[in-house]
Design a protein around this motif. Structure first.
Motif, PDB file in Angstrom:
ATOM      1  N   THR A  16       0.830  -1.205   0.000  1.00 26.62           N
ATOM      2  CA  THR A  16       0.000   0.000   0.000  1.00 26.62           C
ATOM      3  C   THR A  16       0.865   1.255   0.000  1.00 26.62           C
ATOM      4  OG1 THR A  16      -1.765  -1.188   1.151  1.00 26.62           O
ATOM      5  CG2 THR A  16      -1.828   1.223   1.255  1.00 26.62           C
ATOM      6  N   GLN A  20       1.016   4.209  -2.856  1.00 24.64           N
ATOM      7  CA  GLN A  20       0.815   5.622  -2.535  1.00 24.64           C
ATOM      8  C   GLN A  20       1.980   6.479  -3.010  1.00 24.64           C
ATOM      9  OE1 GLN A  20       0.079   5.438   1.691  1.00 24.64           O
ATOM     10  NE2 GLN A  20      -2.097   5.039   1.405  1.00 24.64           N
ATOM     11  N   ARG A  21       3.206   5.957  -2.897  1.00 23.88           N
ATOM     12  CA  ARG A  21       4.388   6.713  -3.331  1.00 23.88           C
ATOM     13  C   ARG A  21       4.504   6.794  -4.844  1.00 23.88           C
ATOM     14  NH1 ARG A  21       6.926   3.398   0.451  1.00 23.88           N
ATOM     15  NH2 ARG A  21       7.907   2.212  -1.226  1.00 23.88           N
ATOM     16  N   GLY A  24      -0.466   6.398  -6.580  1.00 15.98           N
ATOM     17  CA  GLY A  24      -1.740   6.114  -5.917  1.00 15.98           C
ATOM     18  C   GLY A  24      -2.284   4.713  -6.115  1.00 15.98           C
ATOM     19  N   SER A  25      -1.694   3.945  -7.019  1.00 14.22           N
ATOM     20  CA  SER A  25      -2.144   2.564  -7.203  1.00 14.22           C
ATOM     21  C   SER A  25      -0.980   1.716  -7.701  1.00 14.22           C
ATOM     22  CB  SER A  25      -3.305   2.494  -8.204  1.00 14.22           C
ATOM     23  OG  SER A  25      -2.867   2.883  -9.488  1.00 14.22           O
TER      24      SER A  25
END
Length: 108
Positions: A16, A20-21, A24-25
């Motif tokens: 996750t 995020q880094r 976003g997916s």
């Protein structure tokens, strides 16, 4: 069993955070690597890629499920097309293939 669930939860957090880094997916692919366990290859929305090792296929499946990412059957095709490589990756690949230094830098 509890240890497997804890490892899966930790890996899910790492997946996750990677997503995020990197736009976003993320999506992934799980590969069995023998006694070493399994490798989760990840590609972020921005094309950045990475991988995580897990002690088993079961742990890898649990982790990717908990992270909520799409898991592909193979790394080929659309998933591979999303990967963006830079000078570092190309120099590492060339160094490995041509017997050159593994830490060399590419020149543009």
């Amino acid at each position: 069993m509890a240890d497997s669930s804890k490892r899966a939860a930790r890996l899910a957090k790492e997946i996750t955070a990677f997503a995020q880094r990197h736009g976003g997916s993320a999506e992934g692919q799980i590969a069995y690597v023998g006694q070493a366990g399994a490798r989760i290859s990840l590609v972020g929305a921005d094309g950045t890629w990475g991988d995580l090792m897990t002690p088993s296929m079961e742990t890898a499946r649990k982790a990717t499920e908990q992270a909520g990412i799409t898991v592909n059957e193979s790394f080929a095709g659309e998933m591979a097309d999303k990967v963006k490589t830079g000078p570092y990756e190309w120099s590492r690949m060339a160094g490995i293939q041509l017997g050159g230094p593994s830490g060399s830098t590419a020149r543009a």
